[in-house]
Design a protein around this motif. Sequence first.
Motif, PDB file in Angstrom:
ATOM      1  N   VAL A   1      19.331  -3.296   5.661  1.00  0.00           N
ATOM      2  CA  VAL A   1      19.464  -2.634   4.360  1.00  0.00           C
ATOM      3  C   VAL A   1      18.145  -1.941   4.027  1.00  0.00           C
ATOM      4  CG1 VAL A   1      19.893  -2.880   1.893  1.00  0.00           C
ATOM      5  CG2 VAL A   1      21.152  -4.311   3.516  1.00  0.00           C
ATOM      6  N   PHE A   2      18.214  -0.630   3.824  1.00  0.00           N
ATOM      7  CA  PHE A   2      17.026   0.149   3.524  1.00  0.00           C
ATOM      8  C   PHE A   2      17.176   0.789   2.136  1.00  0.00           C
ATOM      9  CE2 PHE A   2      17.157   1.141   8.323  1.00  0.00           C
ATOM     10  CZ  PHE A   2      16.634  -0.118   8.616  1.00  0.00           C
ATOM     11  N   GLN A   3      16.022   1.111   1.549  1.00  0.00           N
ATOM     12  CA  GLN A   3      16.025   1.832   0.279  1.00  0.00           C
ATOM     13  C   GLN A   3      15.129   3.049   0.401  1.00  0.00           C
ATOM     14  OE1 GLN A   3      15.978  -0.061  -3.765  1.00  0.00           O
ATOM     15  NE2 GLN A   3      13.946   0.857  -3.898  1.00  0.00           N
ATOM     16  N   MET A   4      15.699   4.200   0.024  1.00  0.00           N
ATOM     17  CA  MET A   4      14.946   5.451   0.035  1.00  0.00           C
ATOM     18  C   MET A   4      14.663   5.867  -1.406  1.00  0.00           C
ATOM     19  SD  MET A   4      13.618   7.923   1.887  1.00  0.00           S
ATOM     20  CE  MET A   4      14.484   7.902   3.452  1.00  0.00           C
ATOM     21  N   ASN A   5      13.392   6.119  -1.713  1.00  0.00           N
ATOM     22  CA  ASN A   5      12.992   6.692  -2.993  1.00  0.00           C
ATOM     23  C   ASN A   5      12.461   8.096  -2.741  1.00  0.00           C
ATOM     24  OD1 ASN A   5      13.033   3.782  -3.464  1.00  0.00           O
ATOM     25  ND2 ASN A   5      12.051   4.220  -5.420  1.00  0.00           N
ATOM     26  N   VAL A   6      12.946   9.055  -3.505  1.00  0.00           N
ATOM     27  CA  VAL A   6      12.425  10.423  -3.415  1.00  0.00           C
ATOM     28  C   VAL A   6      12.038  10.853  -4.823  1.00  0.00           C
ATOM     29  CG1 VAL A   6      12.850  12.788  -2.675  1.00  0.00           C
ATOM     30  CG2 VAL A   6      13.969  10.893  -1.469  1.00  0.00           C
TER      31      VAL A   6
ATOM     32  N   ALA B   1       0.837  -1.203   0.000  1.00  0.00           N
ATOM     33  CA  ALA B   1       0.000   0.000   0.000  1.00  0.00           C
ATOM     34  C   ALA B   1       0.872   1.253   0.000  1.00  0.00           C
ATOM     35  CB  ALA B   1      -0.919  -0.008   1.217  1.00  0.00           C
ATOM     36  N   ALA B   2       1.974   1.216   0.749  1.00  0.00           N
ATOM     37  CA  ALA B   2       2.886   2.364   0.780  1.00  0.00           C
ATOM     38  C   ALA B   2       3.513   2.586  -0.589  1.00  0.00           C
ATOM     39  CB  ALA B   2       3.968   2.143   1.839  1.00  0.00           C
ATOM     40  N   ARG B   3       3.924   1.487  -1.241  1.00  0.00           N
ATOM     41  CA  ARG B   3       4.511   1.596  -2.580  1.00  0.00           C
ATOM     42  C   ARG B   3       3.495   2.162  -3.575  1.00  0.00           C
ATOM     43  NH1 ARG B   3       8.849   2.252  -5.727  1.00  0.00           N
ATOM     44  NH2 ARG B   3      10.060   0.970  -4.273  1.00  0.00           N
ATOM     45  N   GLN B   4       2.246   1.702  -3.486  1.00  0.00           N
ATOM     46  CA  GLN B   4       1.199   2.192  -4.383  1.00  0.00           C
ATOM     47  C   GLN B   4       0.942   3.685  -4.145  1.00  0.00           C
ATOM     48  OE1 GLN B   4      -2.421  -0.081  -4.256  1.00  0.00           O
ATOM     49  NE2 GLN B   4      -3.546   1.335  -5.562  1.00  0.00           N
ATOM     50  N   THR B   5       0.907   4.086  -2.876  1.00  0.00           N
ATOM     51  CA  THR B   5       0.699   5.498  -2.544  1.00  0.00           C
ATOM     52  C   THR B   5       1.818   6.353  -3.118  1.00  0.00           C
ATOM     53  OG1 THR B   5      -0.476   4.931  -0.501  1.00  0.00           O
ATOM     54  CG2 THR B   5       0.472   7.143  -0.642  1.00  0.00           C
TER      55      THR B   5
ATOM     56  N   THR C   1       5.799  15.677  -4.867  1.00  0.00           N
ATOM     57  CA  THR C   1       7.047  15.222  -4.257  1.00  0.00           C
ATOM     58  C   THR C   1       6.708  14.236  -3.146  1.00  0.00           C
ATOM     59  OG1 THR C   1       8.187  17.273  -4.775  1.00  0.00           O
ATOM     60  CG2 THR C   1       9.117  15.927  -3.014  1.00  0.00           C
ATOM     61  N   ALA C   2       7.381  13.105  -3.147  1.00  0.00           N
ATOM     62  CA  ALA C   2       7.079  12.047  -2.179  1.00  0.00           C
ATOM     63  C   ALA C   2       8.355  11.296  -1.848  1.00  0.00           C
ATOM     64  CB  ALA C   2       6.035  11.085  -2.745  1.00  0.00           C
ATOM     65  N   SER C   3       8.372  10.690  -0.686  1.00  0.00           N
ATOM     66  CA  SER C   3       9.503   9.848  -0.282  1.00  0.00           C
ATOM     67  C   SER C   3       8.957   8.541   0.285  1.00  0.00           C
ATOM     68  CB  SER C   3      10.383  10.551   0.754  1.00  0.00           C
ATOM     69  OG  SER C   3       9.639  10.901   1.904  1.00  0.00           O
ATOM     70  N   LEU C   4       9.707   7.480   0.026  1.00  0.00           N
ATOM     71  CA  LEU C   4       9.315   6.132   0.447  1.00  0.00           C
ATOM     72  C   LEU C   4      10.528   5.448   1.060  1.00  0.00           C
ATOM     73  CD1 LEU C   4       7.259   3.693   0.377  1.00  0.00           C
ATOM     74  CD2 LEU C   4       8.288   3.110  -1.834  1.00  0.00           C
ATOM     75  N   LEU C   5      10.380   4.948   2.265  1.00  0.00           N
ATOM     76  CA  LEU C   5      11.445   4.204   2.945  1.00  0.00           C
ATOM     77  C   LEU C   5      11.004   2.764   3.093  1.00  0.00           C
ATOM     78  CD1 LEU C   5      14.163   4.163   4.486  1.00  0.00           C
ATOM     79  CD2 LEU C   5      12.872   4.686   6.572  1.00  0.00           C
ATOM     80  N   GLU C   6      11.779   1.845   2.481  1.00  0.00           N
ATOM     81  CA  GLU C   6      11.460   0.422   2.518  1.00  0.00           C
ATOM     82  C   GLU C   6      12.625  -0.356   3.116  1.00  0.00           C
ATOM     83  OE1 GLU C   6       8.755  -0.575  -1.296  1.00  0.00           O
ATOM     84  OE2 GLU C   6      10.734   0.228  -1.799  1.00  0.00           O
TER      85      GLU C   6
ATOM     86  N   SER D   1       6.217  -0.010   5.498  1.00  0.00           N
ATOM     87  CA  SER D   1       7.122   1.027   4.992  1.00  0.00           C
ATOM     88  C   SER D   1       6.623   2.393   5.427  1.00  0.00           C
ATOM     89  CB  SER D   1       7.199   0.974   3.464  1.00  0.00           C
ATOM     90  OG  SER D   1       7.594  -0.297   3.003  1.00  0.00           O
ATOM     91  N   PHE D   2       7.516   3.372   5.398  1.00  0.00           N
ATOM     92  CA  PHE D   2       7.153   4.763   5.651  1.00  0.00           C
ATOM     93  C   PHE D   2       6.982   5.482   4.316  1.00  0.00           C
ATOM     94  CE2 PHE D   2       9.014   3.931   9.829  1.00  0.00           C
ATOM     95  CZ  PHE D   2       8.133   4.599  10.671  1.00  0.00           C
ATOM     96  N   VAL D   3       5.932   6.286   4.218  1.00  0.00           N
ATOM     97  CA  VAL D   3       5.709   7.061   3.008  1.00  0.00           C
ATOM     98  C   VAL D   3       5.272   8.470   3.399  1.00  0.00           C
ATOM     99  CG1 VAL D   3       3.310   6.274   2.754  1.00  0.00           C
ATOM    100  CG2 VAL D   3       4.557   7.136   0.758  1.00  0.00           C
ATOM    101  N   ALA D   4       5.868   9.471   2.729  1.00  0.00           N
ATOM    102  CA  ALA D   4       5.515  10.877   2.950  1.00  0.00           C
ATOM    103  C   ALA D   4       5.174  11.497   1.601  1.00  0.00           C
ATOM    104  CB  ALA D   4       6.677  11.625   3.614  1.00  0.00           C
ATOM    105  N   VAL D   5       4.020  12.166   1.511  1.00  0.00           N
ATOM    106  CA  VAL D   5       3.554  12.737   0.246  1.00  0.00           C
ATOM    107  C   VAL D   5       3.192  14.205   0.450  1.00  0.00           C
ATOM    108  CG1 VAL D   5       1.824  12.611  -1.575  1.00  0.00           C
ATOM    109  CG2 VAL D   5       2.680  10.503  -0.535  1.00  0.00           C
ATOM    110  N   ASP D   6       3.772  15.057  -0.380  1.00  0.00           N
ATOM    111  CA  ASP D   6       3.428  16.478  -0.349  1.00  0.00           C
ATOM    112  C   ASP D   6       2.068  16.658  -1.018  1.00  0.00           C
ATOM    113  OD1 ASP D   6       3.493  19.186  -0.119  1.00  0.00           O
ATOM    114  OD2 ASP D   6       5.015  19.521  -1.655  1.00  0.00           O
TER     115      ASP D   6
END
Length: 778
Positions: free
Chosen positions: A148-153, A123-127, A137-142, A603-608
Amino acid sequence: MKQFIRNYGTKILKGILYLMFLQKSMPACTQQEMVADKTLSPYFVVLGNDEQTDQLPLKSTSAEVNIAGVIADVKIRQTYKNEGKNVLEAIYVFPASARAAVYDMKMNIGEREIIAVVMEKQAARQTYEEAKQQGKTASLLEQMRPNVFQMNVANILPGDIIEVELSYTEMLVPVNSVYEFVFPTVVGPRYSNQTAEENQADQWIANPYTEQGTKPAYSFTIKANISAGMSIKDIRSTSHEVDIKYLNSSQAAVSLKPTEASGGNRDFILQYRLAGNEIESGILLFEDKDEKYFLAMFQPPKQVKPESIPPREYIFIVDVSGSMNGFPLEISKKLLRDLISGLRNTDKFNVLLFAGGNSVLFENSIPATAENISRAIRLIDQQQGGGGTELLPALQRALAMKGTENYSRTFVIATDGYVSVEKESFDLIRNNLGNANFFAFGIGTSVNRYIIEGMAHVGQGEPFIITDPNEASGAANRFKQYISNPVLTKIRTLYQGFEAYDLQPDNVPDVLAERPVVIIGKYKGAAQGQISVTGISGSGTYRKTLNISEYRPLAANSALKYLWAREKIRLLADYTRVDANDELKKSITDLGLKYNLLTDYTSFVAVDSEVRNKGGNITTVKQPLPLPEGVSNYAVSGYAATPQFRSSKARVDAMELAEANYDAETLYFEKKDDTEQVYITAQVMPEYPGGMEAFRKFITDNLKLKEEIIRQGIKGKVYVQFVVDTDGSLTDIKVIRGISSNIDNEIIRVIKLSPRWKPGKQEGKPVKVKMVIPVEVK
């Protein structure tokens, strides 16, 4: 122009790699992968001068560490800036402690702050993907691994400066009176033998790296504040140059020296001791809205040397793969020399080496005589490092070896842990705890601590991490002392007048080093009563009691709920193959959602809320990582050590043998039926008539590539496997990693025409030997 390219095969020459980059460029914005080998692999990056795209959006990583007693709270800030002209999506893979409980994330865009929410992973990835498509602008921490983490911005506009901050907490458990905080800085390249289609979850492994010796493209800073609660004796960093300022007897501030701004290619290690070499013991309490948590820490008894030690059998499982080449393998050699040399003549031992395959020195373990020890040390000294990292088959083979009756059996695993089979390895060890003890040595400046600590965890042993060659002898001595003199055994925990439940761990294993007994759990009712720990030490019966009424719940101890949940999640993940257990997945997911934690399934997700990229065009960029300090280019598949024979058609790198072909003179199998046994390596290896130069010429003269293939500019390596039979004929010829069916079939055709080879020999008798030969098409 900045260009990315994937490697061909497992060992391509550095010079040829650059030539390929120059001859056929590919747009960095799409990061297309010109690769016939479709296995997940890290790859090198080549940087150019495209002003349209900023391919290094990560500008800095900083960490602020606050240590209070035995709990460390860490804030990591990653600053991204788009200095190009295209809208970017940045992807950054980075590590953290395997015990870290990540509980918060936020994103800052200028003056705006967006607090992230924790969601089920899909759900976080879909968001995130929806926000990216909408131009927000959004960021996703998986979490790719617990460490091992992956940050997408997404939608970083030209000129944007975006800061992402994440927070985690972890517990520091002192060993031999030393408190140690480790901040991992870079994820080392992982080996995987699966394709992207076979393993959708591990796409992060295919990450770009800069070459050996290249400084990180981003700055690194860290500050640590220590509030020990007791007088501090001394502080040091074994990894970086630091400035230390003592605020008072129990508080200190530590920061990196300015010269360490490029120190983000090795783990930051901070150690300190308390006055009198004391270990703080006691109880921490925290009351949340619905649940109450406690942590009890008991100082262990001092080690006492027993009068007699039973005989032991040691199986040394040593990683000699490509990522171990150079610095890590040299440490392994020193470590193993020290360990084996220190065995008693009543002990027995064996050595199993592994890379893409594995081989043992002896069929069964042998006495630790001076002659046998010398033979093993010669074997270890001759290793060079090369090929993949097939840890799981090595563990399986070691466990299948017949043990010595009435001997205590111990497996010692030395590796950098650059593999992707962590949980399978844990499961294998867990299912064999009744047969042996397991100890893991992590070797290198930035090891995969998750698998090292996990193997030790499920094996009820201790992890040993060696980041410097000078530490090998000391680590070997600590290990020998650790396993030979148990601090506390037959441990029991008693609760009187205190209703404790959901304890982590349920049962306290033997303590084999001077480290405290730590119990974390929940409780009901009032904070009163006693907790007692009993056991057997070298000096007799041990008993320690803590009175709970002497302590009170504090809001400052809120980290306890995260630590308890993280330990619960870690135990669930360690002890079960989560991919095959839906019920366990749900349990971990529920814990992550309830406690606001990053897990395998949350996962953590932040969306502007603002749409900033109305055009929708976006360039995806993977942030290149530096190779960990001391790790050579061999860790990245596609790098070779020696010059290659060049031809307009094809060439064979005769110096590259099979990934599992080790030393040809000393490493071998001892089997009764040599006529049926197929050796990975033999005392005398097979030889083409006239040597490998003649074999190169044979391939060149007979290979006929179709004109259209040459015209299309297809390049790469074809790895051909075959068996040299006892009569020198070649059988079982097949391509194990190829380019296309036309090329693969043509190379097989040529090898079938090969004259008979001189067969390999074992104990003077001809034997079958499996070979892997790389043929490079260019």
